[in-house]
Structures are given as structure tokens and as C-alpha cells.
Write a protein that holds these residues in place. Structure first.
Motif, PDB file in Angstrom:
ATOM      1  N   VAL A  76       1.068  -0.739  -0.091  1.00 53.25           N
ATOM      2  CA  VAL A  76      -0.281   0.062   0.111  1.00 53.25           C
ATOM      3  C   VAL A  76       1.017   1.689   0.027  1.00 53.25           C
ATOM      4  O   VAL A  76       1.265   0.986   1.105  1.00 53.25           O
ATOM      5  CB  VAL A  76      -0.800   0.031   1.592  1.00 53.25           C
ATOM      6  CG1 VAL A  76      -2.195   1.306   1.921  1.00 53.25           C
ATOM      7  CG2 VAL A  76      -1.918  -1.247   1.044  1.00 53.25           C
ATOM      8  N   ASN A  77       0.199   2.185  -1.183  1.00 52.83           N
ATOM      9  CA  ASN A  77       1.453   2.783  -1.492  1.00 52.83           C
ATOM     10  C   ASN A  77       0.410   4.623  -1.635  1.00 52.83           C
ATOM     11  O   ASN A  77       0.250   4.794  -2.352  1.00 52.83           O
ATOM     12  CB  ASN A  77       2.368   3.026  -2.536  1.00 52.83           C
ATOM     13  CG  ASN A  77       3.824   4.090  -1.957  1.00 52.83           C
ATOM     14  OD1 ASN A  77       3.570   4.758  -1.663  1.00 52.83           O
ATOM     15  ND2 ASN A  77       3.837   4.668  -3.487  1.00 52.83           N
ATOM     16  N   GLU A  78      -0.183   4.849  -0.677  1.00 52.96           N
ATOM     17  CA  GLU A  78      -0.847   5.742  -0.493  1.00 52.96           C
ATOM     18  C   GLU A  78      -0.584   6.708   0.699  1.00 52.96           C
ATOM     19  O   GLU A  78       0.304   6.388   1.135  1.00 52.96           O
ATOM     20  CB  GLU A  78      -2.474   5.773   0.019  1.00 52.96           C
ATOM     21  CG  GLU A  78      -2.773   3.992  -0.786  1.00 52.96           C
ATOM     22  CD  GLU A  78      -3.842   3.494  -0.578  1.00 52.96           C
ATOM     23  OE1 GLU A  78      -5.117   4.378  -0.217  1.00 52.96           O
ATOM     24  OE2 GLU A  78      -5.091   2.566  -1.205  1.00 52.96           O
ATOM     25  N   ALA A 167      10.271   7.189   1.705  1.00 54.07           N
ATOM     26  CA  ALA A 167      10.023   6.540   2.739  1.00 54.07           C
ATOM     27  C   ALA A 167       8.097   6.279   2.727  1.00 54.07           C
ATOM     28  O   ALA A 167       7.542   7.037   2.227  1.00 54.07           O
ATOM     29  CB  ALA A 167      10.581   7.101   3.690  1.00 54.07           C
ATOM     30  N   LEU A 168       7.688   5.151   3.460  1.00 48.82           N
ATOM     31  CA  LEU A 168       6.661   5.343   3.389  1.00 48.82           C
ATOM     32  C   LEU A 168       5.852   5.449   5.260  1.00 48.82           C
ATOM     33  O   LEU A 168       6.489   5.148   5.962  1.00 48.82           O
ATOM     34  CB  LEU A 168       5.818   3.129   3.140  1.00 48.82           C
ATOM     35  CG  LEU A 168       6.385   2.878   2.451  1.00 48.82           C
ATOM     36  CD1 LEU A 168       5.883   0.985   2.420  1.00 48.82           C
ATOM     37  CD2 LEU A 168       4.675   3.182   1.358  1.00 48.82           C
ATOM     38  N   ASN A 169       4.564   6.663   4.541  1.00 44.48           N
ATOM     39  CA  ASN A 169       4.688   6.907   6.268  1.00 44.48           C
ATOM     40  C   ASN A 169       5.321   7.625   7.018  1.00 44.48           C
ATOM     41  O   ASN A 169       5.110   7.709   8.167  1.00 44.48           O
ATOM     42  CB  ASN A 169       3.446   5.688   7.146  1.00 44.48           C
ATOM     43  CG  ASN A 169       2.367   5.172   5.877  1.00 44.48           C
ATOM     44  OD1 ASN A 169       1.272   5.732   5.710  1.00 44.48           O
ATOM     45  ND2 ASN A 169       2.616   3.688   5.399  1.00 44.48           N
ATOM     46  N   ALA A 178       9.881   1.740   7.282  1.00 42.81           N
ATOM     47  CA  ALA A 178      10.075   1.546   6.045  1.00 42.81           C
ATOM     48  C   ALA A 178       9.780   2.565   4.762  1.00 42.81           C
ATOM     49  O   ALA A 178       9.680   3.059   4.646  1.00 42.81           O
ATOM     50  CB  ALA A 178       9.095   0.207   6.194  1.00 42.81           C
ATOM     51  N   CYS A 179      10.787   1.552   3.208  1.00 41.23           N
ATOM     52  CA  CYS A 179      10.793   2.506   2.070  1.00 41.23           C
ATOM     53  C   CYS A 179      10.641   1.565   0.861  1.00 41.23           C
ATOM     54  O   CYS A 179      10.537   0.248   1.314  1.00 41.23           O
ATOM     55  CB  CYS A 179      12.006   2.773   1.548  1.00 41.23           C
ATOM     56  SG  CYS A 179      12.962   4.085   3.048  1.00 41.23           S
ATOM     57  N   LEU A 180       9.666   2.356  -0.120  1.00 41.53           N
ATOM     58  CA  LEU A 180       9.098   1.295  -1.071  1.00 41.53           C
ATOM     59  C   LEU A 180       9.714   2.162  -2.160  1.00 41.53           C
ATOM     60  O   LEU A 180       9.890   3.013  -2.636  1.00 41.53           O
ATOM     61  CB  LEU A 180       7.514   1.163  -1.154  1.00 41.53           C
ATOM     62  CG  LEU A 180       7.449   1.347  -2.162  1.00 41.53           C
ATOM     63  CD1 LEU A 180       7.147  -0.630  -2.739  1.00 41.53           C
ATOM     64  CD2 LEU A 180       6.015   0.844  -2.292  1.00 41.53           C
ATOM     65  N   SER A 184       9.571  -1.637  -8.646  1.00 43.17           N
ATOM     66  CA  SER A 184      10.024  -3.292  -8.323  1.00 43.17           C
ATOM     67  C   SER A 184       9.144  -3.837  -7.782  1.00 43.17           C
ATOM     68  O   SER A 184       9.568  -4.687  -6.907  1.00 43.17           O
ATOM     69  CB  SER A 184      11.313  -2.787  -8.003  1.00 43.17           C
ATOM     70  OG  SER A 184      11.673  -2.105  -6.764  1.00 43.17           O
ATOM     71  N   GLN A 185       8.411  -2.538  -6.437  1.00 43.74           N
ATOM     72  CA  GLN A 185       7.582  -3.536  -5.514  1.00 43.74           C
ATOM     73  C   GLN A 185       8.977  -3.926  -4.463  1.00 43.74           C
ATOM     74  O   GLN A 185       8.518  -4.669  -3.922  1.00 43.74           O
ATOM     75  CB  GLN A 185       6.966  -4.369  -5.553  1.00 43.74           C
ATOM     76  CG  GLN A 185       5.417  -4.198  -6.464  1.00 43.74           C
ATOM     77  CD  GLN A 185       5.033  -3.081  -5.927  1.00 43.74           C
ATOM     78  OE1 GLN A 185       4.259  -3.216  -4.484  1.00 43.74           O
ATOM     79  NE2 GLN A 185       4.691  -1.827  -5.472  1.00 43.74           N
ATOM     80  N   LEU A 186      10.133  -3.396  -4.159  1.00 50.53           N
ATOM     81  CA  LEU A 186      10.498  -3.899  -3.266  1.00 50.53           C
ATOM     82  C   LEU A 186      11.063  -3.222  -2.494  1.00 50.53           C
ATOM     83  O   LEU A 186      10.798  -1.255  -2.079  1.00 50.53           O
ATOM     84  CB  LEU A 186      12.441  -3.296  -3.697  1.00 50.53           C
ATOM     85  CG  LEU A 186      13.123  -4.737  -4.809  1.00 50.53           C
ATOM     86  CD1 LEU A 186      14.241  -4.628  -5.317  1.00 50.53           C
ATOM     87  CD2 LEU A 186      12.498  -6.718  -4.257  1.00 50.53           C
ATOM     88  N   VAL A 187      11.029  -3.397  -0.749  1.00 52.44           N
ATOM     89  CA  VAL A 187      10.706  -2.831   0.784  1.00 52.44           C
ATOM     90  C   VAL A 187      11.595  -2.753   1.255  1.00 52.44           C
ATOM     91  O   VAL A 187      12.871  -3.960   1.716  1.00 52.44           O
ATOM     92  CB  VAL A 187       9.449  -3.484   1.173  1.00 52.44           C
ATOM     93  CG1 VAL A 187       9.371  -2.388   2.248  1.00 52.44           C
ATOM     94  CG2 VAL A 187       8.258  -3.444   0.431  1.00 52.44           C
TER      95      VAL A 187
END
Length: 214
Positions: A76-78, A167-169, A178-180, A184-187
Motif C-alpha cells: 500500500v502506497n497511499e 519512505a512509507l508513512n 520502511a521505504c518502497l 520494483s515493489q521492493l521494500v
């Protein structure tokens, strides 16, 4: 002519009181040095054992997240996190994964009870069965993944050197970050704990890993 006999008094052998006191003082000093050395070795061994234990905890926590990632269909990347079915109780959502119509959420914050140390990383999602696979029929549960997270973590710059990642959130300042990379959908993930033993200096344990969806 009378013979005159002379006798020599043998000096009495042994130590005087001053010598005995000096010897006792030196012995006590030596014993003190030995005891301090043994105590220091004991503290070092205890700290090393704790360090190894916390590293193992981090390794298991990141292995669980990697397993969830590999079974997910999307990260999820919102702009705002999706609703968490288990609730977060004021914790900050860091990572959310879509899997089989459900959302698995990882959040950081205060522990659910006093048995845990410091901040915790919690997982909300379907439970794993005895065979080590997610049971899709199970309801989402909230569980502590690891505790003792650093209360003042170092800022995580560069997203673990993952190109194109963001960075996520806003999690780069959290003990679990966590970074996305959307392409590539790599985290990339960072986990940092801190602890003290016996009133010694604060020790930090930090681990990083990169994993991908599917």
C-alpha cells in the motif's frame, strides 16, 4: 688462664607488625583488582549475550515481515494508511500489504500491556497456522512482533540504498522504518532497538533488509 666464652644471639626470624600490615594491605589490593576484573568480565559476557539475543529477535521479526511481503500482491502506497481492522491504539502505521483480499498492517508505538519493554512493533493480520502458512479463514489479530524498540532512533537516510525508493508513512524517524520502490515493489526496512544492562551505557542493535512482493 681462664677461658672466656662468648655467645652470639641469633636474631629471631619472622616479620614484624609493620611488615604484616603492609603484606595484608597489598593482598587486599590484589584481591580487589581481581574481583573488579571478574565483575567486568561478567558484565561484558552479559552484555554480549543480550546483544546476541536481541539480534536474534530482530532476525525473526524481519523474517516474518519478509514472508508477508513475499506472499503479498501489493504494498500500500497511499497518502494516508488504510483503516486497520485490529485498531492501532495510537500507534503509527508504517507498512501495509494487500494479500488475499485482506490488509496486513505493521505499526509502531506504545505496547498493549506492561509486560512488554518500551515501544513495540505490532502486526495486524490473519494468523499463521502450525504449518507456518497464513490461515486465510482466520480473523485478523493484533500481535507484538518485537519489543524494546529504540525511543530515540537515529534518522534513517537513503532508504537502505534502494534506488528510487521513498519512505512509507514518514517512517524514517521511527525505530521501524520502511521505504518502497514502486517500480520494483521492493521494500527496504530498518529495525532499531536499544537497551541497558546493569546500569551500563545504552547499547543499540540495528538491522536492515530488502525484500520484495511475490
Amino acid at each position: 688462664m681462664p677461658r672466656i666464652q662468648t655467645t652470639k644471639r641469633q636474631a629471631s626470624a619472622g616479620f614484624g607488625l609493620v611488615e604484616l600490615l603492609l603484606a595484608m594491605a597489598l593482598g587486599l589490593m590484589l584481591c580487589g583488582v581481581v574481583v573488579q576484573a571478574l565483575l567486568g568480565e561478567g558484565r561484558n559476557a552479559q552484555q554480549f549475550s543480550r546483544l546476541v539475543r536481541e539480534r536474534n529477535h530482530q532476525r525473526r521479526a524481519l523474517a516474518l515481515i519478509r514472508t508477508d511481503l513475499e506472499g503479498a500482491t501489493e504494498v500500500v502506497n497511499e497518502a494516508a494508511p488504510l483503516p486497520v481492522s485490529c485498531g492501532v491504539a495510537g500507534r503509527q502505521v508504517v507498512l501495509q500489504l494487500k494479500r488475499d483480499g485482506t490488509v496486513i498492517s505493521y505499526s509502531v508505538g506504545a505496547p498493549p500491556s506492561g509486560i512488554w519493554r518500551g515501544q513495540v512493533l505490532m502486526r495486524c493480520g490473519p494468523a499463521y497456522g502450525l504449518e507456518g502458512r497464513i490461515d486465510p479463514s482466520s480473523a485478523s489479530l493484533s500481535r507484538v512482533v518485537v519489543d524494546g524498540l529504540a525511543s530515540d532512533p537515529s534518522s534513517w537516510a537513503g532508504c537502505g540504498r534502494l534506488p528510487g525508493a521513498t519512505a512509507l508513512n514518514g517512517s524514517t524517524g521511527l525505530p521501524f522504518s520502511a521505504c518502497l520502490d514502486p517500480a520494483s515493489q521492493l521494500v527496504a526496512m530498518r529495525l532499531e532497538q536499544s537497551f541497558t544492562d546493569g546500569g551500563g551505557p545504552v547499547q543499540r542493535v540495528r538491522s536492515e533488509v530488502v525484500a520484495g512482493v511475490g
